[in-house]
Design an enzyme around this catalytic site. Sequence first.
Site, PDB file in Angstrom:
ATOM      1  N   ARG A 105      29.276  61.819  72.946  1.00 45.26           N
ATOM      2  CA  ARG A 105      28.018  62.035  73.691  1.00 45.26           C
ATOM      3  C   ARG A 105      26.907  62.471  72.743  1.00 45.26           C
ATOM      4  O   ARG A 105      25.750  62.083  72.902  1.00 45.26           O
ATOM      5  CB  ARG A 105      28.228  63.093  74.781  1.00 45.26           C
TER       6      ARG A 105
ATOM      7  N   ARG B 229      32.418  75.766  79.059  1.00 44.21           N
ATOM      8  CA  ARG B 229      31.785  75.481  80.354  1.00 44.21           C
ATOM      9  C   ARG B 229      32.844  75.309  81.444  1.00 44.21           C
ATOM     10  O   ARG B 229      33.868  74.679  81.238  1.00 44.21           O
ATOM     11  CB  ARG B 229      30.936  74.211  80.273  1.00 44.21           C
TER      12      ARG B 229
ATOM     13  N   ARG C 111      34.808  70.168  83.047  1.00 44.76           N
ATOM     14  CA  ARG C 111      34.259  68.852  83.365  1.00 44.76           C
ATOM     15  C   ARG C 111      34.981  67.786  82.543  1.00 44.76           C
ATOM     16  O   ARG C 111      35.239  68.005  81.348  1.00 44.76           O
ATOM     17  CB  ARG C 111      32.751  68.856  83.037  1.00 44.76           C
TER      18      ARG C 111
ATOM     19  N   LYS D 186      20.019  71.974  79.820  1.00 47.86           N
ATOM     20  CA  LYS D 186      19.051  71.337  80.734  1.00 47.86           C
ATOM     21  C   LYS D 186      19.306  71.769  82.179  1.00 47.86           C
ATOM     22  O   LYS D 186      18.385  72.179  82.879  1.00 47.86           O
ATOM     23  CB  LYS D 186      19.127  69.800  80.628  1.00 47.86           C
TER      24      LYS D 186
HETATM   25  P1  AP5 Z   1      24.126  73.120  80.786  1.00 54.13           P
HETATM   26  O1  AP5 Z   1      22.933  73.777  81.380  1.00 54.13           O
HETATM   27  O2  AP5 Z   1      25.173  72.620  81.725  1.00 54.13           O
HETATM   28  O3  AP5 Z   1      23.669  71.979  79.769  1.00 54.13           O
HETATM   29  P2  AP5 Z   1      23.159  70.513  80.038  1.00 54.13           P
HETATM   30  O4  AP5 Z   1      22.176  70.215  78.971  1.00 54.13           O
HETATM   31  O5  AP5 Z   1      22.708  70.355  81.468  1.00 54.13           O
HETATM   32  O6  AP5 Z   1      24.530  69.774  79.775  1.00 54.13           O
HETATM   33  P3  AP5 Z   1      25.130  68.454  80.352  1.00 54.13           P
HETATM   34  O7  AP5 Z   1      26.484  68.328  79.729  1.00 54.13           O
HETATM   35  O8  AP5 Z   1      25.073  68.440  81.852  1.00 54.13           O
HETATM   36  O9  AP5 Z   1      24.157  67.404  79.762  1.00 54.13           O
HETATM   37  P4  AP5 Z   1      24.408  65.903  79.557  1.00 54.13           P
HETATM   38  O10 AP5 Z   1      23.044  65.435  79.290  1.00 54.13           O
HETATM   39  O11 AP5 Z   1      25.419  65.514  78.580  1.00 54.13           O
HETATM   40  O12 AP5 Z   1      25.100  65.502  80.932  1.00 54.13           O
HETATM   41  P5  AP5 Z   1      24.560  64.863  82.266  1.00 54.13           P
HETATM   42  O13 AP5 Z   1      25.256  65.524  83.366  1.00 54.13           O
HETATM   43  O14 AP5 Z   1      23.077  64.809  82.290  1.00 54.13           O
HETATM   44  O15 AP5 Z   1      24.767  74.145  79.737  1.00 54.13           O
HETATM   45  C1  AP5 Z   1      25.985  73.827  79.074  1.00 54.13           C
HETATM   46  C2  AP5 Z   1      26.849  75.105  78.993  1.00 54.13           C
HETATM   47  O16 AP5 Z   1      26.234  76.041  78.110  1.00 54.13           O
HETATM   48  C3  AP5 Z   1      27.029  75.834  80.335  1.00 54.13           C
HETATM   49  O17 AP5 Z   1      28.317  76.359  80.383  1.00 54.13           O
HETATM   50  C4  AP5 Z   1      25.963  76.953  80.293  1.00 54.13           C
HETATM   51  O18 AP5 Z   1      26.353  78.091  81.036  1.00 54.13           O
HETATM   52  C5  AP5 Z   1      25.890  77.254  78.791  1.00 54.13           C
HETATM   53  N1  AP5 Z   1      24.550  77.609  78.341  1.00 54.13           N
HETATM   54  C6  AP5 Z   1      23.385  77.022  78.708  1.00 54.13           C
HETATM   55  N2  AP5 Z   1      22.351  77.571  78.048  1.00 54.13           N
HETATM   56  C7  AP5 Z   1      22.874  78.512  77.227  1.00 54.13           C
HETATM   57  C8  AP5 Z   1      22.323  79.422  76.277  1.00 54.13           C
HETATM   58  N3  AP5 Z   1      21.030  79.483  76.028  1.00 54.13           N
HETATM   59  N4  AP5 Z   1      23.174  80.227  75.623  1.00 54.13           N
HETATM   60  C9  AP5 Z   1      24.496  80.182  75.852  1.00 54.13           C
HETATM   61  N5  AP5 Z   1      25.081  79.362  76.737  1.00 54.13           N
HETATM   62  C10 AP5 Z   1      24.289  78.531  77.413  1.00 54.13           C
HETATM   63  O19 AP5 Z   1      25.066  63.370  82.096  1.00 54.13           O
HETATM   64  C11 AP5 Z   1      26.448  63.067  82.069  1.00 54.13           C
HETATM   65  C12 AP5 Z   1      26.637  61.595  81.754  1.00 54.13           C
HETATM   66  O20 AP5 Z   1      26.011  60.780  82.780  1.00 54.13           O
HETATM   67  C13 AP5 Z   1      26.002  61.083  80.443  1.00 54.13           C
HETATM   68  O21 AP5 Z   1      26.855  61.291  79.352  1.00 54.13           O
HETATM   69  C14 AP5 Z   1      25.793  59.602  80.766  1.00 54.13           C
HETATM   70  O22 AP5 Z   1      26.972  58.870  80.624  1.00 54.13           O
HETATM   71  C15 AP5 Z   1      25.420  59.613  82.231  1.00 54.13           C
HETATM   72  N6  AP5 Z   1      23.957  59.671  82.426  1.00 54.13           N
HETATM   73  C16 AP5 Z   1      23.233  60.713  82.929  1.00 54.13           C
HETATM   74  N7  AP5 Z   1      21.928  60.411  82.926  1.00 54.13           N
HETATM   75  C17 AP5 Z   1      21.808  59.171  82.406  1.00 54.13           C
HETATM   76  C18 AP5 Z   1      20.705  58.319  82.123  1.00 54.13           C
HETATM   77  N8  AP5 Z   1      19.425  58.694  82.359  1.00 54.13           N
HETATM   78  N9  AP5 Z   1      20.964  57.097  81.567  1.00 54.13           N
HETATM   79  C19 AP5 Z   1      22.222  56.693  81.338  1.00 54.13           C
HETATM   80  N10 AP5 Z   1      23.304  57.452  81.565  1.00 54.13           N
HETATM   81  C20 AP5 Z   1      23.102  58.675  82.100  1.00 54.13           C
END
Ligand code: AP5
Length: 212
Positions: free
Chosen positions: A166, A123, A155, A13
């Site tokens: 997660r 990552r 991270r 994402k």
């Molecule tokens: P990356 O682009 O970083 O993936 P992502 O989907 O953004 O991953 P996140 O871990 O950030 O998502 P998340 O939803 O768990 O965490 P968030 O920060 O939103 O890609 C991942 C890796 O893969 C990278 O190294 C990248 O280079 C690689 N990659 C990407 N695409 C690729 C491809 N096509 N091929 C190969 N490699 C690839 O949330 C964190 C925490 O915050 C949650 O767990 C929760 O506790 C809280 N939180 C956030 N939002 C909310 C909400 N709305 N409600 C309640 N709690 C929330």
Amino acid sequence: MNLILMGAPGAGKGTQSEKISEKWGIPAISTGEILRAAIKEGTALGREAKTYIDDGKLVPDETVIGIVKEYLASSVCQNGFILDGFPRSIPQAEALDTLGVKIDAVLSIEVADETIVERMSGRRVCACGASYHLLFNPSKVEGICDKCGAKTTVRADDAPETVTKRLATYHEQTEPLKAYYAKKGLLLEVKGQDEITETTRLVFDALGSISL
Ligand code: AP5
């Protein structure tokens, strides 16, 4: 364009929202990034969020809804936005509906759980917000951020046991949103590819097909 970006943790994402943001000139609002910034600053929000994030759980709906409400009301979002990681539960989606915000599309990046676990172990992130992958998106010098020269780190919530939690949280609380938005005719699904550029191509194709 007012867009919601969905997908399992690590589906890509953040990676794709950066590309969409560049191409369409609209800001990406990542609730995960906002919460991590609050943790780093040691604010009350950060202290509350940390206990949930470290345990692979969602931060309470009221807290996250309050944050997003503020952003959507600000001038930053006037010409469109990408919501990266919000909504993540049915109550959050209902709260967004209540705000009367028009959503043009909900794009879900689909990646199998096994691939996610493998991806997360590679990552590396920087305090400046940059994100890398040891194999798929390496920094020029391993362990050093291309953008600011600081050391990259793993991270905190990318530990394998937290990733497993997660993923379970995603399937239980967030995945039902696909049916919620499919019913509204807003859901677009893109199969995440091994190559980041190939996923971007599919994402741009899907977004190019929506009428604004
Ligand atoms: P990356 O682009 O970083 O993936 P992502 O989907 O953004 O991953 P996140 O871990 O950030 O998502 P998340 O939803 O768990 O965490 P968030 O920060 O939103 O890609 C991942 C890796 O893969 C990278 O190294 C990248 O280079 C690689 N990659 C990407 N695409 C690729 C491809 N096509 N091929 C190969 N490699 C690839 O949330 C964190 C925490 O915050 C949650 O767990 C929760 O506790 C809280 N939180 C956030 N939002 C909310 C909400 N709305 N409600 C309640 N709690 C929330």
